[in-house]
Structures are given as structure tokens and as C-alpha cells.
Design a protein around this motif. Structure first.
Motif, PDB file in Angstrom:
ATOM      1  N   ARG A   1       0.909  -1.102   0.137  1.00 27.93           N
ATOM      2  CA  ARG A   1       0.022  -0.156   0.121  1.00 27.93           C
ATOM      3  C   ARG A   1       0.786   1.202  -0.005  1.00 27.93           C
ATOM      4  O   ARG A   1       2.174   1.136   0.463  1.00 27.93           O
ATOM      5  CB  ARG A   1      -0.984   0.009   1.175  1.00 27.93           C
TER       6      ARG A   1
ATOM      7  N   HIS B   1      10.124   7.033   9.208  1.00 28.13           N
ATOM      8  CA  HIS B   1       9.217   6.298   9.967  1.00 28.13           C
ATOM      9  C   HIS B   1      10.056   5.089  10.742  1.00 28.13           C
ATOM     10  O   HIS B   1       9.128   4.355  11.572  1.00 28.13           O
ATOM     11  CB  HIS B   1       7.999   5.774   8.922  1.00 28.13           C
TER      12      HIS B   1
ATOM     13  N   ARG C   1       8.171   2.246   3.129  1.00 23.64           N
ATOM     14  CA  ARG C   1       7.931   3.902   3.470  1.00 23.64           C
ATOM     15  C   ARG C   1       9.489   4.551   3.622  1.00 23.64           C
ATOM     16  O   ARG C   1      10.329   3.889   3.634  1.00 23.64           O
ATOM     17  CB  ARG C   1       7.006   3.833   4.722  1.00 23.64           C
TER      18      ARG C   1
ATOM     19  N   ALA D   1       0.406   5.107   1.604  1.00 18.61           N
ATOM     20  CA  ALA D   1      -0.616   5.772   2.409  1.00 18.61           C
ATOM     21  C   ALA D   1      -0.285   7.138   2.623  1.00 18.61           C
ATOM     22  O   ALA D   1       0.113   7.648   3.649  1.00 18.61           O
ATOM     23  CB  ALA D   1      -0.449   5.076   3.781  1.00 18.61           C
ATOM     24  N   PRO D   2      -0.338   7.964   1.564  1.00 18.71           N
ATOM     25  CA  PRO D   2      -0.112   9.449   1.928  1.00 18.71           C
ATOM     26  C   PRO D   2      -0.889  10.306   2.668  1.00 18.71           C
ATOM     27  O   PRO D   2      -2.229   9.862   2.687  1.00 18.71           O
ATOM     28  CB  PRO D   2      -0.057  10.015   0.506  1.00 18.71           C
ATOM     29  N   SER D   3      -0.528  11.130   3.223  1.00 20.17           N
ATOM     30  CA  SER D   3      -1.469  12.144   4.143  1.00 20.17           C
ATOM     31  C   SER D   3      -1.821  13.416   3.100  1.00 20.17           C
ATOM     32  O   SER D   3      -0.599  14.001   2.533  1.00 20.17           O
ATOM     33  CB  SER D   3      -0.527  12.883   5.315  1.00 20.17           C
TER      34      SER D   3
ATOM     35  N   TYR E   1      -1.895   8.759  14.029  1.00 21.06           N
ATOM     36  CA  TYR E   1      -1.139   7.911  12.790  1.00 21.06           C
ATOM     37  C   TYR E   1      -0.527   6.708  13.219  1.00 21.06           C
ATOM     38  O   TYR E   1      -0.894   5.524  12.607  1.00 21.06           O
ATOM     39  CB  TYR E   1      -0.021   8.783  12.395  1.00 21.06           C
TER      40      TYR E   1
ATOM     41  N   GLU F   1      -4.436   8.975   4.465  1.00 17.22           N
ATOM     42  CA  GLU F   1      -4.346   8.974   5.945  1.00 17.22           C
ATOM     43  C   GLU F   1      -4.615  10.539   6.202  1.00 17.22           C
ATOM     44  O   GLU F   1      -3.697  11.313   6.364  1.00 17.22           O
ATOM     45  CB  GLU F   1      -2.953   8.700   6.100  1.00 17.22           C
TER      46      GLU F   1
HETATM   47  N1  GLU Z   1       0.794   8.773   6.290  1.00 15.45           N
HETATM   48  C1  GLU Z   1       1.995   8.503   6.312  1.00 15.45           C
HETATM   49  C2  GLU Z   1       3.040   9.386   5.396  1.00 15.45           C
HETATM   50  O1  GLU Z   1       2.589  10.119   4.501  1.00 15.45           O
HETATM   51  C3  GLU Z   1       2.319   7.067   6.049  1.00 15.45           C
HETATM   52  C4  GLU Z   1       3.279   6.407   6.520  1.00 15.45           C
HETATM   53  C5  GLU Z   1       3.321   4.862   6.299  1.00 15.45           C
HETATM   54  O2  GLU Z   1       3.460   4.572   5.069  1.00 15.45           O
HETATM   55  O3  GLU Z   1       3.095   4.238   7.409  1.00 15.45           O
HETATM   56  O4  GLU Z   1       4.283   9.528   5.957  1.00 15.45           O
END
Ligand code: GLU
Length: 468
Positions: A9, A210, A206, A11-13, A188, A45
Motif C-alpha cells: 500500500r 518512520h 515507506r 498511504a499518503p497524508s 497515525y 491518511e
Molecule cells: N501517512 C504517512 C506518511 O505520509 C504514511 C506512512 C506509512 O506509510 O506508514 O508519511
């Protein structure tokens, strides 16, 4: 136990545009899923309600579409899953794995300050964490509690990162994370775990910013009895100044490159290669990438953004690109410059202009710069005029204009006319070709003159030669 299916996946904010680092991880996630016949999910996200915007969601969707990263599920919006997060929060509280914390921001700051002053890590002091025999403080009036996760107090978290190799972080380094805010919206680190669990994500690629979140997430996965995905943390992308690429450092959105005249396949190729390699291969298409990308050969150290190399990659794809397609892209650029384009011209004439000039262009903007000379006025540089359009060549230019007014309008006849004029005035090719180029195209450097003149059209050529 192994996962039945590869599911990845991105998962952009939606708090800004899709930046290059996220686009690259999206690309790796997509290619990994495709390589193994798995599935790729797009999750938005958006729990940072104050900073998330629809405009940003649209930009993310557009960028994914432009790069051709089709997803099998989604977009899934976290804000539409609040009930599910609540269910999992309730379960963790019921099982004594999470608890309400009523500490006010002032109290927390005071604790941090006290710890700072004796040189200790400023972790949460565990005041509201339940423990056998422990008497908790009295619940204050009017404070909306947050929910904290009971992080294990001892031991360590270890995972074998797909990119970085084994990583271990001690639980003593991390505290009881807030997993839901006072307004009930999950943070998050919690929502991401519930989602990756529910969506049966097998591999998480990612950015390495993170890495510090991963131990918390692993502990939450374990508390839920959920199967862990494999994690791969890709290093940051550095700008040519060696600093992390950021919004303040140059164009870092995918859409900026689309507008800047880059082809999506060039961007895909360049992004994939930035942080991953397959032998010495520099140019490869989407199918090739999918065939090769198995999650190995990802670089451990940061990649450096190289605009010159990206231009080179783009120029290679422009050379190979279909002329009709280039014409549509160039027409769009021309319209941005307020040069109106007739659809018939875009269909029939502009592709020929693209064919003639694409070898010397590294972006479609550069191509549009040439094409503009065929569809709007040309103002030759005065220095070029002085240098090339001299008194001595004027009579030859007049004869050329005369002959071009009546000859058959094709490349071969135009070439014939040029030769006749050269002979009549005893000139060498450059003595005539340079001034003609300057007058007709505004510059002394052009591809084959007879071809340029044919495409420019009799009327324009004669009118421009008349300005000598
Ligand atoms: N929303 C997070 C971001 O944009 C996602 C991080 C992830 O992939 O877990 O950095």
C-alpha cells in the motif's frame, strides 16, 4: 505463518502535494505487488483534519494516475473508518492494553522539564498507566482524556528491515504512545496498524523517517495478535546541495514535473533508479521494472536528486515518443503560452514539427519553444541579425524570396531553389543558410533548413525573409 498474498500500500497524508519521496515509495510498493502478482492499495491518511484538504487528495490522485500507478483498492479514507478504530480502541482498553490519560499539556510539559533538568529522556511518566495495586489520580473535571497504549516496559523490538537489515530498539527508549486524541480521532501510529492489519498488508515500504515509529507499531500489532507485515524503510532523497529534499528546496511535487515537460515514463524510470538498481541498467520501461523489482538491491544510503540526469533520461524518452502524442503535449504547453492551436494543426502539422525537433529537446517545454516559432511571431535576436544578415547577403535573400514564392512547396524543390541562389550569388551554404535561419526561426541553429522552411509554410517564410 506466511501471508497468503502479497499486498502493498501507499498511504499518503493529504496535507500537500505527492512529493517525490512518497512517489518513489508508491512506485516500489506498486512494482513489488505487480512483480509477485499481488495487490496494491491506496489509502488516504487524513486524520490530521486541520491540515488535510480535498485539493491535496486530488493532486495525489492525479499524480498517481499520471505515473500510471494503478491501485487495486482504494482510495480508502481513514476518516471513514473511525468506527472501526473506536472498536479496536475499546478492545485494547477492555483488555488492559490501553488506558485513558488525563494529564494536561501543562502537566506533561512540567514533567518533561523536570526530566530534562536531570538529563533524562523526556518520556511520559506513566502517571495514568494502570498497574496491579496502583492507585490512579482522581479524574479531573472537564479534561477530555487521550488514550495511551501500554507499551511493554522492558525488552526490545527487532525486525529485519527489507532495506536496512536488522534493526533493534529497546522498549526503554519509547513511552506509552497516544493512540487517540481527546476528540477521539486516532493518531497515525494507531490507525496505520489497524489499517495494515485489516487490509492484510504483507509488505510496507515507506520513508525512513518512520523507523522510529515502527517499534510502537510492532508492539501494537503484537498487542492485537495481528500478523506483522515486513517493513522496508527507504532512505531520504537528498537535493543537489546534499540536504534533504523539502518543499522549500526546489520543485518536489510530481505534478511540477508534469507541468515542467517531463514524460511520466521518464519520471518512473528515474525515480525507480534513484535508490534501486538492476545491474548497470539506466533506461527501462514499466514492464521491465515489474519483471525485475523483487525488493532486493534497494540502496541503504540516501540517493541524490540529479536534475541533469533526469533531463537526460527525459530526453531519451522524448526521442522515442510517438509524434502525435508529443504534439498533444506540446499543444497544451503552447496554449499555456496563449498560442491558440487549431485541432487540425495539432493532428496533422504539429506532429511533423515534433518529429523534426525532438532529437534536440530534453523536455516538451523545450519542444514547445521550437514549435512556437511555427505558430506565432518570431523576433530574431538583434545581435544575430547584425552578425548574419549583412548587406552583402541581402540581394541573395531577395532572390530566394522571389523563387520561393513560386516553386513547388516541398523539401526537395526548396533545396533546389536554395542551390540555385547559392550558384547565382556565388555563396557557400552557411553564408545563406545562417541569415535565413535567423530571419525565419529567430536563431542560427536549426535542423535541416529545407525541412524547416517546408514546415513553416510559404507565406510565413516569405514574410519573414522580407524583414531583411
Ligand atoms: N501517512 C504517512 C506518511 O505520509 C504514511 C506512512 C506509512 O506509510 O506508514 O508519511
Amino acid at each position: 505463518m506466511t501471508q497468503a498474498k502479497i499486498r502493498t500500500r501507499i498511504a499518503p497524508s493529504p496535507t500537500g502535494f505527492l512529493h517525490l519521496g512518497t512517489a518513489r515509495t508508491a512506485l516500489y510498493s506498486w512494482a513489488y505487488a505487480r512483480h509477485f502478482g499481488g495487490e496494491f492499495v491506496l489509502r488516504i491518511e487524513d486524520t490530521d483534519v486541520a491540515r488535510s484538504t480535498q485539493d491535496s487528495v486530488n493532486q495525489i490522485l492525479d499524480s498517481m494516475h499520471w505515473l500510471g500507478l494503478e491501485y487495486d483498492e482504494g482510495p480508502i479514507y481513514q476518516m471513514q473508518r473511525l468506527e472501526r478504530y473506536q472498536q479496536v480502541l475499546d478492545r485494547l482498553i477492555a483488555e488492559g492494553k490501553a488506558y485513558h490519560c488525563y494529564s494536561t499539556p501543562e502537566e506533561l510539559e512540567a514533567t518533561r522539564e523536570a526530566k530534562r533538568s536531570i538529563g533524562e529522556k523526556t518520556l511520559y511518566d506513566g502517571r495514568w498507566r494502570p498497574a496491579p495495586g496502583k492507585v490512579l489520580p482522581t479524574v479531573p473535571d472537564g479534561v477530555q482524556p487521550v488514550i495511551r497504549f501500554c507499551n511493554p516496559l522492558d525488552g526490545e523490538v527487532t525486525w529485519d528491515d527489507l532495506v536496512k537489515g536488522p534493526i533493534t530498539i529497546s522498549n526503554r527508549e519509547i513511552d506509552d504512545l497516544i493512540i487517540a486524541r481527546g476528540d477521539g480521532i486516532p493518531t497515525y501510529n494507531f490507525a496505520v496498524v489497524v489499517d495494515d492489519w485489516d487490509m492484510q498488508i504483507s509488505h510496507v515500504f515507506r520513508g525512513d523517517e518512520h523507523i522510529n515509529n515502527t517499534p510502537w507499531q510492532i508492539n501494537i500489532f503484537n498487542a492485537l495478535g495481528a500478523q506483522l507485515p515486513q517493513f522496508g524503510h527507504c532512505p531520504v532523497i537528498l537535493g543537489d546541495d546534499g540536504q534533504k529534499l523539502s518543499k522549500r528546496r526546489g520543485a518536489v511535487s510530481v505534478t511540477a514535473y508534469e507541468e515542467g515537460g517531463y514524460l511520466p515514463e521518464a519520471m518512473l524510470n528515474y525515480l525507480a533508479r534513484l535508490g534501486w538498481s538492476h545491474g548497470d541498467e539506466e533506461l527501462f520501461g514499466r514492464e521491465q521494472l515489474v519483471a525485475w523489482f523483487d525488493g532486493t538491491h534497494l540502496n541503504k544510503s540516501p540517493a541524490q536528486w540529479d536534475p541533469v540526469k533526469l533531463l537526460w533520461v527525459n530526453s531519451q524518452y522524448i526521442k522515442q515518443a510517438d509524434n502525435q502524442r508529443l504534439a498533444r503535449l506540446v499543444a497544451h504547453q503552447l496554449e499555456q503560452q496563449a498560442i491558440a492551436m487549431d485541432p487540425v494543426v495539432v493532428e496533422n502539422h504539429l506532429p511533423q514539427v515534433c518529429a523534426l525537433f525532438k532529437d534536440r529537446c530534453d523536455t516538451t517545454i523545450a519542444l514547445a519553444h521550437w514549435a512556437a516559432k511555427f505558430y506565432s511571431d518570431v523576433t530574431p535576436d538583434s545581435a544575430e541579425i547584425t552578425k548574419h544578415v549583412t548587406e552583402s547577403v541581402n540581394p541573395a535573400l531577395k532572390l530566394l524570396a522571389q523563387k520561393l514564392a513560386t516553386c513547388i512547396w516541398d523539401k526537395a524543390s526548396i533545396a533546389g531553389v536554395i542551390k540555385e541562389v547559392l550558384a547565382a550569388h556565388n555563396l557557400k551554404m552557411p553564408q545563406l543558410a545562417m541569415p535565413v535561419r535567423v530571419l525565419v526561426m529567430g536563431t542560427a541553429q536549426t535542423p535541416s533548413l529545407d525541412w524547416v522552411l517546408e514546415l513553416c509554410g510559404r507565406e510565413k517564410v516569405i514574410e519573414r525573409l522580407g524583414k531583411a
